[in-house]
Design an enzyme around this catalytic site. Structure first.
Site, PDB file in Angstrom:
ATOM      1  N   THR A  48       0.940  -1.199   0.170  1.00  0.00           N
ATOM      2  CA  THR A  48      -0.126  -0.111  -0.146  1.00  0.00           C
ATOM      3  C   THR A  48       0.745   1.424   0.091  1.00  0.00           C
ATOM      4  OG1 THR A  48      -1.958  -1.167   0.979  1.00  0.00           O
ATOM      5  CG2 THR A  48      -1.594   1.396   1.534  1.00  0.00           C
ATOM      6  N   ASP A  64      -3.457   4.897  -2.659  1.00  0.00           N
ATOM      7  CA  ASP A  64      -3.507   4.087  -4.059  1.00  0.00           C
ATOM      8  C   ASP A  64      -4.810   3.299  -3.787  1.00  0.00           C
ATOM      9  OD1 ASP A  64      -1.983   2.267  -2.229  1.00  0.00           O
ATOM     10  OD2 ASP A  64      -2.089   0.941  -3.967  1.00  0.00           O
ATOM     11  N   ARG A  66      -4.824  -0.165  -5.070  1.00  0.00           N
ATOM     12  CA  ARG A  66      -4.582  -1.759  -5.322  1.00  0.00           C
ATOM     13  C   ARG A  66      -4.446  -2.440  -4.002  1.00  0.00           C
ATOM     14  NH1 ARG A  66       0.892  -3.430  -8.441  1.00  0.00           N
ATOM     15  NH2 ARG A  66      -0.518  -2.659 -10.373  1.00  0.00           N
ATOM     16  N   LYS A  80      -9.074   2.854   0.492  1.00  0.00           N
ATOM     17  CA  LYS A  80      -8.269   2.612   1.448  1.00  0.00           C
ATOM     18  C   LYS A  80      -8.473   4.141   2.559  1.00  0.00           C
ATOM     19  CE  LYS A  80      -4.915   0.073  -0.896  1.00  0.00           C
ATOM     20  NZ  LYS A  80      -3.579  -0.275  -1.198  1.00  0.00           N
ATOM     21  N   GLY A  94      -2.190  -2.405   5.554  1.00  0.00           N
ATOM     22  CA  GLY A  94      -2.137  -3.662   6.170  1.00  0.00           C
ATOM     23  C   GLY A  94      -3.188  -4.493   5.753  1.00  0.00           C
ATOM     24  N   SER A 176       4.053   0.041   1.995  1.00  0.00           N
ATOM     25  CA  SER A 176       5.349  -0.573   1.213  1.00  0.00           C
ATOM     26  C   SER A 176       5.726   0.662   0.334  1.00  0.00           C
ATOM     27  CB  SER A 176       5.034  -2.072   0.473  1.00  0.00           C
ATOM     28  OG  SER A 176       3.933  -1.684  -0.534  1.00  0.00           O
ATOM     29  N   ASP A 213       6.614   1.130  -6.344  1.00  0.00           N
ATOM     30  CA  ASP A 213       6.393  -0.007  -5.539  1.00  0.00           C
ATOM     31  C   ASP A 213       5.458  -1.156  -6.132  1.00  0.00           C
ATOM     32  OD1 ASP A 213       6.214  -1.518  -3.060  1.00  0.00           O
ATOM     33  OD2 ASP A 213       4.214  -0.667  -2.662  1.00  0.00           O
ATOM     34  N   SER A 216       1.817  -1.462  -4.704  1.00  0.00           N
ATOM     35  CA  SER A 216       0.992  -0.385  -4.673  1.00  0.00           C
ATOM     36  C   SER A 216       0.441  -0.179  -6.274  1.00  0.00           C
ATOM     37  CB  SER A 216       1.610   1.016  -4.211  1.00  0.00           C
ATOM     38  OG  SER A 216       2.027   0.916  -3.168  1.00  0.00           O
TER      39      SER A 216
END
Length: 276
Positions: A48, A64, A66, A80, A94, A176, A213, A216
């Site tokens: 994330t 984001d 995803r 999110k 998480g 992340s 990343d 994400s």
């Protein structure tokens, strides 16, 4: 005597429900004594990028969209950024189930608090509830939150880690892709930013996480919280379409070398199936 017996029984009874940590020592022993090369199950990596920033008149949250399940993209357009109170929102990283349930539970408690007191909830109140709840489970609830809002003290922005630790800073990133987003914030943050500049900076930070990343991806969501108003921008930036070559690739015969070739003739017989 009867009262004493009931008191003793209530102390010695095993409580039901909630988390059970009995297997923690067993798992640690299995990892330490894994001499036969058995495969130890590991938690799936979560991915994330969430970010928040304080500007002159309020706070901006970004995330984001995803959702991953290990190496699999489970949802390309999840939400999110969660509602806690009319003046408080948070971005979650998480395990998705943990984030959903924790934020819904805290939102319910803040609603009761608001009805009982007759006043708007403070951001510090939400932070206290979340941090105490997460600390009780010692990090086994995989929820990392960036909580921001407007109250009588002005704009506030906090981050809460899964073990319950709390940070208060003018800009926050988690997940992340947090390092990618933090690089953008450290390069472009200024005190007393205007709303348009703050939104543009958060969009750039989330986009940096999406592009650098693997956990994400997809789109960018933005929420702006000011005194007396909330603006939510769903999919304000959408993911780029997949690249398609203008000319399809063609490989002439003989491009790939091989050493052996076996050609088998297959005979096709039409009719009813043979009985065995």
């Amino acid at each position: 005597p009867v009262a004493g017996f009931l008191a003793m029984a209530s102390v010695t009874d095993i409580p039901t429900g909630g988390f059970c940590f009995d297997l923690c020592k067993r798992n640690a022993w299995l990892e330490a004594n894994n001499s036969n090369g058995a495969i130890i199950k590991k938690a799936k990596k979560t991915g994330t990028t969430i970010a928040g920033i304080v500007f002159k008149d309020g706070i901006v949250l970004g995330a984001d969209t995803r959702a991953t399940e290990g190496p699999i993209v489970a949802d390309k357009n999840c939400n999110k950024i969660h509602y806690l109170a009319p003046n408080i929102f948070c971005g979650g990283a998480g395990t998705s189930a943990d984030c959903e349930n924790v934020t819904e539970m805290i939102s319910s408690q803040l609603t009761l608090h608001r009805l009982n007191t007759g006043r708007e909830c403070r951001v510090a109140t939400a932070i206290t509830m979340i941090s105490q709840y997460l600390f009780r489970y010692q990090g086994y609830i995989s929820t990392a939150l960036i909580v921001g809002g407007m109250d009588c003290t002005g704009p506030s922005l906090f981050s809460v880690h899964p073990h319950g630790s709390v940070d208060q800073l003018p800009f926050q990133t988690m997940g992340s892709g947090s390092l990618c987003a933090m690089a953008v914030f450290e390069n472009g943050y200024q005190d007393n930013l205007e709303q348009d500049n703050a939104v543009a900076l958060v969009r750039a930070a989330i986009t940096s996480g999406i592009e650098n990343d693997l956990g994400s991806g997809s789109n960018v969501d933005i929420t702006v919280v000011k005194a007396g108003s909330v603006e939510r921008f769903r999919n304000i930036d959408k993911s780029l379409p997949k690249y398609k070559s203008k000319k399809p690739l063609t490989y002439p015969a003989g491009t790939t070398k091989f050493f052996d070739e076996i050609v088998s003739k297959i005979e096709i017989v039409e009719g009813e199936a043979m009985e065995q």
